[in-house]
Enzyme design. Structure first.
Site, PDB file in Angstrom:
ATOM      1  N   CYS A 149       0.469   6.929  -6.134  1.00 39.17           N
ATOM      2  CA  CYS A 149       0.545   8.338  -5.727  1.00 39.17           C
ATOM      3  C   CYS A 149      -0.691   9.057  -6.274  1.00 39.17           C
ATOM      4  O   CYS A 149      -1.521   8.467  -6.953  1.00 39.17           O
ATOM      5  CB  CYS A 149       1.788   8.987  -6.315  1.00 39.17           C
ATOM      6  SG  CYS A 149       3.302   8.115  -5.951  1.00 39.17           S
ATOM      7  N   ARG A 166      -4.283   7.914  -1.442  1.00 37.15           N
ATOM      8  CA  ARG A 166      -3.420   7.192  -2.386  1.00 37.15           C
ATOM      9  C   ARG A 166      -1.960   7.220  -1.954  1.00 37.15           C
ATOM     10  O   ARG A 166      -1.121   6.543  -2.525  1.00 37.15           O
ATOM     11  CB  ARG A 166      -3.541   7.788  -3.794  1.00 37.15           C
ATOM     12  CG  ARG A 166      -4.924   7.766  -4.388  1.00 37.15           C
ATOM     13  CD  ARG A 166      -4.962   8.469  -5.724  1.00 37.15           C
ATOM     14  NE  ARG A 166      -4.126   7.786  -6.684  1.00 37.15           N
ATOM     15  CZ  ARG A 166      -4.537   6.753  -7.424  1.00 37.15           C
ATOM     16  NH1 ARG A 166      -5.761   6.309  -7.297  1.00 37.15           N
ATOM     17  NH2 ARG A 166      -3.742   6.155  -8.281  1.00 37.15           N
ATOM     18  N   TRP A 225       3.436   8.221  -2.686  1.00 36.64           N
ATOM     19  CA  TRP A 225       3.583   6.900  -2.054  1.00 36.64           C
ATOM     20  C   TRP A 225       4.889   6.362  -2.638  1.00 36.64           C
ATOM     21  O   TRP A 225       4.912   5.841  -3.750  1.00 36.64           O
ATOM     22  CB  TRP A 225       2.397   6.013  -2.417  1.00 36.64           C
ATOM     23  CG  TRP A 225       2.480   4.644  -1.827  1.00 36.64           C
ATOM     24  CD1 TRP A 225       2.965   3.515  -2.412  1.00 36.64           C
ATOM     25  CD2 TRP A 225       2.102   4.263  -0.514  1.00 36.64           C
ATOM     26  NE1 TRP A 225       2.899   2.451  -1.555  1.00 36.64           N
ATOM     27  CE2 TRP A 225       2.381   2.874  -0.372  1.00 36.64           C
ATOM     28  CE3 TRP A 225       1.573   4.928   0.568  1.00 36.64           C
ATOM     29  CZ2 TRP A 225       2.114   2.166   0.791  1.00 36.64           C
ATOM     30  CZ3 TRP A 225       1.305   4.214   1.738  1.00 36.64           C
ATOM     31  CH2 TRP A 225       1.575   2.866   1.843  1.00 36.64           C
ATOM     32  N   ASN A 231       2.974   9.294 -11.252  1.00 40.60           N
ATOM     33  CA  ASN A 231       2.435   8.213 -10.430  1.00 40.60           C
ATOM     34  C   ASN A 231       2.770   6.917 -11.146  1.00 40.60           C
ATOM     35  O   ASN A 231       2.382   6.723 -12.291  1.00 40.60           O
ATOM     36  CB  ASN A 231       0.903   8.352 -10.301  1.00 40.60           C
ATOM     37  CG  ASN A 231       0.283   7.112  -9.645  1.00 40.60           C
ATOM     38  OD1 ASN A 231       0.965   6.437  -8.868  1.00 40.60           O
ATOM     39  ND2 ASN A 231      -0.946   6.803  -9.978  1.00 40.60           N
ATOM     40  N   GLY A 232       3.535   6.042 -10.499  1.00 43.53           N
ATOM     41  CA  GLY A 232       3.833   4.746 -11.117  1.00 43.53           C
ATOM     42  C   GLY A 232       5.290   4.368 -10.914  1.00 43.53           C
ATOM     43  O   GLY A 232       5.956   4.850  -9.996  1.00 43.53           O
ATOM     44  N   GLU A 255      -5.480 -17.055   8.421  1.00 41.41           N
ATOM     45  CA  GLU A 255      -5.743 -15.700   7.909  1.00 41.41           C
ATOM     46  C   GLU A 255      -7.234 -15.500   7.670  1.00 41.41           C
ATOM     47  O   GLU A 255      -7.801 -14.450   7.988  1.00 41.41           O
ATOM     48  CB  GLU A 255      -4.937 -15.470   6.630  1.00 41.41           C
ATOM     49  CG  GLU A 255      -5.222 -14.174   5.901  1.00 41.41           C
ATOM     50  CD  GLU A 255      -4.987 -12.923   6.732  1.00 41.41           C
ATOM     51  OE1 GLU A 255      -4.373 -13.023   7.814  1.00 41.41           O
ATOM     52  OE2 GLU A 255      -5.472 -11.852   6.329  1.00 41.41           O
ATOM     53  N   LYS A 297      -9.437 -12.540   9.467  1.00 44.99           N
ATOM     54  CA  LYS A 297     -10.262 -11.576   8.712  1.00 44.99           C
ATOM     55  C   LYS A 297     -11.651 -11.496   9.326  1.00 44.99           C
ATOM     56  O   LYS A 297     -12.200 -10.437   9.553  1.00 44.99           O
ATOM     57  CB  LYS A 297     -10.381 -11.986   7.235  1.00 44.99           C
ATOM     58  CG  LYS A 297      -9.184 -11.699   6.364  1.00 44.99           C
ATOM     59  CD  LYS A 297      -8.914 -10.241   6.118  1.00 44.99           C
ATOM     60  CE  LYS A 297      -8.050  -9.535   7.087  1.00 44.99           C
ATOM     61  NZ  LYS A 297      -6.731  -9.912   7.440  1.00 44.99           N
ATOM     62  N   GLU A 336     -11.702 -10.014  13.078  1.00 45.29           N
ATOM     63  CA  GLU A 336     -11.300  -8.609  13.320  1.00 45.29           C
ATOM     64  C   GLU A 336     -12.297  -7.611  12.743  1.00 45.29           C
ATOM     65  O   GLU A 336     -12.301  -6.451  13.143  1.00 45.29           O
ATOM     66  CB  GLU A 336      -9.899  -8.347  12.803  1.00 45.29           C
ATOM     67  CG  GLU A 336      -9.711  -8.354  11.304  1.00 45.29           C
ATOM     68  CD  GLU A 336      -8.290  -7.973  10.911  1.00 45.29           C
ATOM     69  OE1 GLU A 336      -7.680  -7.124  11.575  1.00 45.29           O
ATOM     70  OE2 GLU A 336      -7.792  -8.530   9.931  1.00 45.29           O
ATOM     71  N   HIS A 382      -7.665 -33.793  17.959  1.00 45.83           N
ATOM     72  CA  HIS A 382      -6.925 -33.650  19.231  1.00 45.83           C
ATOM     73  C   HIS A 382      -7.597 -32.629  20.144  1.00 45.83           C
ATOM     74  O   HIS A 382      -6.939 -31.992  20.966  1.00 45.83           O
ATOM     75  CB  HIS A 382      -5.476 -33.247  18.927  1.00 45.83           C
ATOM     76  CG  HIS A 382      -4.746 -34.277  18.110  1.00 45.83           C
ATOM     77  ND1 HIS A 382      -4.320 -35.474  18.611  1.00 45.83           N
ATOM     78  CD2 HIS A 382      -4.460 -34.292  16.796  1.00 45.83           C
ATOM     79  CE1 HIS A 382      -3.753 -36.177  17.656  1.00 45.83           C
ATOM     80  NE2 HIS A 382      -3.824 -35.488  16.532  1.00 45.83           N
ATOM     81  N   LYS A 415      -4.489   0.647  12.086  1.00 42.71           N
ATOM     82  CA  LYS A 415      -3.881   0.137  10.856  1.00 42.71           C
ATOM     83  C   LYS A 415      -2.425  -0.247  11.111  1.00 42.71           C
ATOM     84  O   LYS A 415      -1.914  -1.170  10.519  1.00 42.71           O
ATOM     85  CB  LYS A 415      -3.955   1.180   9.733  1.00 42.71           C
ATOM     86  CG  LYS A 415      -3.435   0.677   8.402  1.00 42.71           C
ATOM     87  CD  LYS A 415      -4.181  -0.573   7.937  1.00 42.71           C
ATOM     88  CE  LYS A 415      -3.554  -1.236   6.752  1.00 42.71           C
ATOM     89  NZ  LYS A 415      -4.124  -2.591   6.485  1.00 42.71           N
TER      90      LYS A 415
END
Ligand code: AGP
Length: 615
Positions: free
Chosen positions: A2, A27, A75, A101-102, A488, A492, A495, A511, A610
């Protein structure tokens, strides 16, 4: 994660608080609020669900004149994003306001104890427990606010940065740092506090960076005093910051993606925090513990996801089948929702989603629930649509991921899926206890290993990126968990650099794909120690025999694959369960540096979003 901002001085506090919140919105942005102490002695709280812009609308026309205040953009970690759970939180008497925050790990125990003392709670947050604990200590001991905060920090376990104001003392602001960032800006007869210097850099360049365990007493026209919980005085060093605002919002990194790659040692810590008993190394996830019957009776587990989350799901399949002996199917959510799947009541469907808003995954969740399955979520955004649509779940707690290309969320998802497999194995009493404890013990050392991986591979990968910036095709390959890790790595690269890249099971090369191999197509091979290492080395020989160029990702003491490859990236040797997390670091950096070399918009690649909230 946050954002906190606070002000004590001579100017109107609210414009300072609002501009600070706007700069902290990266944040977290599911709710926002502020508390100001007015000239007439009133402590007014204004807060609402939504973005900072919604808070500005919320206070429009209200008399908010004040020279002291604290503010927060959230957040969510505990408690859905809504007006009531938004910060600041008031103590029961309404005299003290706090922003946080936390995560308070022991908030349940503290809340029970305060409830027994007659306290009631308006919200479902851990933060409200903190402010009531401070009030309870102050009233029970008839002590100052500073002493009460000092005593409260001795009882609270977790990661937090807080700011506190007391209606009866409008000339004082208290700030505490424990594992969450907090700085104090020093102006002319005025003070600022913030989670990130960026949010107040327009008012001052002079800052005091609080250290963990330090408590700052900020008083009008008096130098800042910093103490420990034992009231011992701490040094107060003032640093002058020479950074532009835009850089600071990225913490000094050129892109959010790079910042998020380098955040992974910390986000992994946040992801694991409170989930592994540091004495017994048992893994406990409340979502599994509270729904034990479902996991004990599960005939099958189906994991639905998209994109990077689907890759994490493929890795999760290995973990769950290996440690829990439950059959696992992995489906693209978009395929699952349309293929008329056979779903039964003893099925468990797990939805993996960073944003918790991906339309296909949400639709798959709704279909699974309608069909009677027990649905479990692995999400990052608390209170997101998918999180709310599932029967239960586990948040990955890696904080807001701004870069469109997922990095810290992927390693967070893989971590939670491994924790999930160990927690299910624990509940099922499968004879894997020793193995799970060994993995859990090693997992606690992973943040440090990621730190050293980042230090070790960054330069190597930057020079590799220079060599391959103009390649037109890449192929990534691996076996076992290294196959989805290769997928993955390929995603990366494609994209953010727009270079065509494919991931393949290493054994599949012969193959068909091996027809593509030539000196112009780099082959990234993940050849880390596991049961298939020797086979992977043979696949490397096949590629070399056809003139292919190999970039091998190997364990630091490797002596075989590293001799065959043209380029070698070495990572710390960890158990195969943890290897996908470690190996992902150089693959993320390779994609990043190639994309930067090509001048791409790394944080907002073309055509992407996103969160894909449409089909
Ligand atoms: C990954 O880098 C992409 N941003 C994308 O594939 C993403 O993983 C996918 O859209 C799923 O998003 P979610 O995890 O928020 O559901």
């Amino acid at each position: 994660m946050c954002g906190i901002v606070g002000y004590l001085g001579n100017r109107d506090a609210v414009p300072v608080l609002l501009s600070g919140l706007r700069r902290l919105e990266y944040r977290g942005y599911d709710s926002a609020g502020m508390a100001v102490i007015r000239g007439n002695g009133d402590l007014n709280v204004h807060k609402c669900k939504g973005r900072v812009a919604d808070l500005e609308k919320h206070i429009e026309g209200k008399d908010t004149a004040a020279t002291i205040g604290i503010a927060h953009t959230r957040w969510a970690t505990h408690g859905e994003p809504n007006d009531c759970n938004a910060h600041p939180h008031l103590s029961q008497s309404g005299r003290i306001a706090l922003v946080h925050n936390g995560i308070i790990e022991n908030y349940r125990i503290l809340k029970e104890a305060l409830t027994e003392q007659g306290y009631t709670f308006r919200s479902t947050t851990d933060s409200e427990v903190f402010v009531n604990l401070i009030e309870y200590i102050q009233e029970a001991n008839n002590c100052s606010l500073l002493e009460a905060v000092q005593q409260a920090t001795k009882q609270v376990v977790g990661a937090y940065a807080i700011a506190v104001v007391d209606r009866d003392n409008p000339d004082q602001l208290i700030a505490v740092r424990q594992s969450s960032p907090l700085v104090i800006g020093i102006g002319e007869g005025e003070y600022f506090i913030s989670s990130d210097a960026a949010s107040v850099i327009e008012y001052t360049n002079d800052f005091v960076y609080l250290n963990d365990g330090e408590i700052a007493l900020i008083s009008r026209n008096v130098p800042v005093r910093v103490t420990t919980a034992e009231n011992e005085s701490c040094r107060v060093d003032i640093s002058t910051l020479q950074l532009s605002i835009s850089e600071l919002e990225k913490g000094g990194y050129e892109h959010f993606m790079l910042k998020e790659i380098f955040e992974q040692p910390h986000t992994l810590q946040d992801c694991i925090r409170g989930r592994i008993d540091k004495q017994t190394y048992a893994t406990v996830l409340s979502g599994v513990r509270d729904n034990k019957e479902h996991f004990l009776n599960a005939r099958r587990i189906i994991i639905v996801a998209c994109g990077t989350s689907w890759h994490a799901a493929l890795i999760g399949k290995h973990f769950i089948e290996s440690l829990c002996r439950i059959p696992v199917e992995v489906d693209y959510a978009s395929e699952f929702r349309y293929r008329k799947p056979v779903i039964q009541s003893d099925d468990i469907v797990i939805a993996v989603s960073q944003s918790g808003e991906t339309a296909d995954t949400l639709a798959a969740v709704n279909l699974a629930r309608k069909s009677g399955a027990f649905v479990y979520g692995v999400c990052n955004v608390v209170g997101s649509s998918i999180a709310r649509a599932t029967d239960s779940g586990t948040y990955i707690h890696v904080g807001p991921e701004i870069g469109v290309a997922s990095t810290k969320a992927f390693t967070g998802q893989v971590t939670v899926l491994l924790l999930l497999a160990m927690a299910i194995s624990h509940e099922k009493g499968i004879a894997q206890e020793d193995r799970c404890k060994a993995i859990a013990k090693e997992m606690l050392t992973l943040p440090q290993k990621l730190e050293s991986t980042l230090e070790r591979v960054t330069t190597e990968v930057q020079s590799l990126a220079k060599i391959f910036t103009y390649a037109h095709n890449f192929i990534y390959m691996g076996r076992g968990v290294n196959y989805p890790t290769a997928l993955e790595g390929a995603l990366k690269l494609k994209e953010i650099s727009y270079i065509h890249a494919e991931g393949y099971p290493a054994a599949e090369m012969k193959h068909g794909p091996i027809a593509l191999v030539d000196a112009e197509m780099p082959c990234v091979v993940i050849a880390t120690p596991d049961a298939t290492y020797d086979k992977t080395v043979s696949n490397m020989e096949e590629i070399k025999a056809r003139g292919g160029k190999i970039v091998a990702v190997v364990a630091e003491e490797d002596t075989i694959a590293s001799e065959i490859a043209d380029y070698v990236i070495r990572v710390p040797a960890v158990s195969e369960y943890l290897m996908p997390i470690v190996v992902s670091i150089p693959l993320q950096l390779l994609a990043y540096h190639i994309a930067v070399n090509k001048g791409r918009d790394v944080d907002k690649p073309r055509n992407l979003a996103k969160s894909v909230t449409v089909e």
